[in-house]
Every structure is written in C-alpha cells, then in structure tokens.
Write a protein that holds these residues in place. Structure first.
Motif, mmCIF file in Angstrom:
data_model
loop_
_atom_site.group_PDB
_atom_site.id
_atom_site.type_symbol
_atom_site.label_atom_id
_atom_site.label_comp_id
_atom_site.label_asym_id
_atom_site.label_seq_id
_atom_site.Cartn_x
_atom_site.Cartn_y
_atom_site.Cartn_z
ATOM 1 N N ALA A 28 1.027 -1.195 -0.029
ATOM 2 C CA ALA A 28 0.021 -0.114 -0.005
ATOM 3 C C ALA A 28 0.824 1.180 0.003
ATOM 4 N N ARG A 29 2.292 1.246 0.459
ATOM 5 C CA ARG A 29 2.944 2.248 0.671
ATOM 6 C C ARG A 29 3.996 2.168 -0.553
ATOM 7 N N PRO A 35 1.604 0.648 -11.279
ATOM 8 C CA PRO A 35 1.506 -0.057 -9.699
ATOM 9 C C PRO A 35 2.260 -1.563 -10.047
ATOM 10 N N ALA A 36 3.170 -2.032 -8.918
ATOM 11 C CA ALA A 36 3.715 -3.252 -9.029
ATOM 12 C C ALA A 36 2.609 -4.228 -8.574
ATOM 13 N N TRP A 176 6.985 -1.073 9.053
ATOM 14 C CA TRP A 176 7.772 0.160 9.086
ATOM 15 C C TRP A 176 9.222 -0.126 8.699
ATOM 16 N N LEU A 177 9.593 -1.315 9.358
ATOM 17 C CA LEU A 177 11.033 -1.748 9.334
ATOM 18 C C LEU A 177 11.327 -2.046 7.857
ATOM 19 N N VAL A 178 10.515 -2.736 7.138
ATOM 20 C CA VAL A 178 11.086 -3.045 5.776
ATOM 21 C C VAL A 178 11.113 -1.701 4.797
ATOM 22 N N LEU A 179 9.913 -0.685 5.086
ATOM 23 C CA LEU A 179 9.743 0.573 4.366
ATOM 24 C C LEU A 179 11.069 1.433 4.769
ATOM 25 N N ASP A 192 9.331 7.723 -0.009
ATOM 26 C CA ASP A 192 8.210 8.944 0.370
ATOM 27 C C ASP A 192 7.664 8.177 1.475
ATOM 28 N N VAL A 193 8.128 7.645 2.482
ATOM 29 C CA VAL A 193 7.663 7.258 3.848
ATOM 30 C C VAL A 193 8.201 8.068 4.793
#
Length: 194
Positions: A28-29, A35-36, A176-179, A192-193
């Motif tokens: 989603a982020r 889109p992938a 969050w950790l992945v992003l 863009d996070v």
C-alpha cells in the motif's frame, strides 16, 4: 514490476484481523507507476529447506520475460523447530539468492521476527546468519528480530494472540522496518515514507 514474496504464514499475514500483514501494508505504501503486482506465495510452517526447494518453480510460473521480476524472501522461524543447523539454513538462503541472481531476479530479504522469548537467542543467531548470507551477496536484508525483541508494543501484540503470530500492530511494525530499510531504493523509487 512483479514482486513475488515467498515465505511462511508471516508473509501471508496470518493473525492480522485486517488481513494485510506486513506485505499488504508495504504494498500500500509502494507507489510505482504503473503499480507493482505483488504475489504472496506462502506455506505455513515452512523451513528454509522447503522454501529453497519450491520457490524457483513457483515464481517461474508467475514471472514474465516482459516484466521487471523481483523476489522478496520472507524468512520465518520454522528452522528452529525443525532443528536445522545454522550451516544448513545459511546454505538454503544462499542457494535461493544465487539461483535468483543467475536468473537476473533482484532479491530483498526480510529476516524472521521474534516469537517465544525462550527462543530469542537462537533466533537472533539464525537472523544474524541470514543477514551475513544476504550481505555477502549485496542483497538488502531487514533485521526484524533485534529491534522487535524488546519492543513493548510487539510483545503486547504477541501476548494478545497465540504468542507466536503478531496482530495488526505487530505487522505494522514489521512493515515500518521494511519500508525504512532500503525498500524504495531497492525498487528504484523515491523514498516517500515518513
């Protein structure tokens, strides 16, 4: 772009009342144009040995020569319960990464998150071994074990469920950790996070 996510029930988001898991939250982020396509290929309770044996055939049926094919290896905790040696676990991941590289499929590895407190030391050692394999191959690795092992929200989330699977908050922390550990850079997208 096609992203195949291989892993166990944690990759599928088992236990998340919203049904998103960390993969859905990350997708989603991820703002790619177009889109992938994210394909989650999960088998509950799967060891790295079983994952190594199945991933190539399963992703080959979903990848296309006309797309940018990427592989996300979402490692779980099953190697501990199965009694696999660290050497075997390392070799299993190395084989996946080496075959993917030979097929020009870029990879990203997400390590196993903590579960039962009594397993933490062994899981931290396993996670460190996986990180070493990925780092030696210059493949991004997300350590979910170390930052979540003492995180109050993670521990509370596990305690409200079965003690093994996180709920909504826990999967949010994994996402969050992945992003925030090279996801967008790996995809070639602006970070863009917040």
């Amino acid at each position: 772009m096609r992203l195949a996510v291989i892993g166990d029930e944690l990759a599928a988001g088992a236990g998340d009342p919203k049904g998103l898991g960390w993969v859905g939250r990350v997708a989603a982020r991820t703002h790619a144009a177009p889109p992938a396509t994210v394909l989650t290929l999960a088998v509950p309770g799967e060891t790295s040995t079983a994952l190594s044996a199945r991933w190539d055939e399963e992703t080959a049926r979903r990848f296309s020569p006309d797309t940018d094919n990427r592989l996300v290896v979402a490692l779980g905790r099953a190697d501990l319960g199965a009694g696999l040696s660290l050497a075997r676990s390392r070799l299993n991941l190395a084989n996946i990464l080496d075959v993917a590289d030979s097929r020009n499929v870029r990879t990203f590895v997400v390590g196993p998150p903590p579960g039962h407190p009594e397993d933490y030391e062994r899981l931290a050692e396993l996670s460190g071994a996986f990180a070493d394999v990925a780092t030696r191959r210059r493949v991004p690795f997300v350590d979910t074990c170390t930052p979540l092992a003492t995180h109050e929200q993670w521990l509370a989330d596990l305690a409200t469920g079965d003690g093994v699977l996180p709920g909504q908050a826990g999967y949010g922390m994994m996402a969050w950790l992945v992003l925030h550990t090279g996801w967008h850079a790996w995809l070639g997208l602006p970070d863009d996070v917040a």
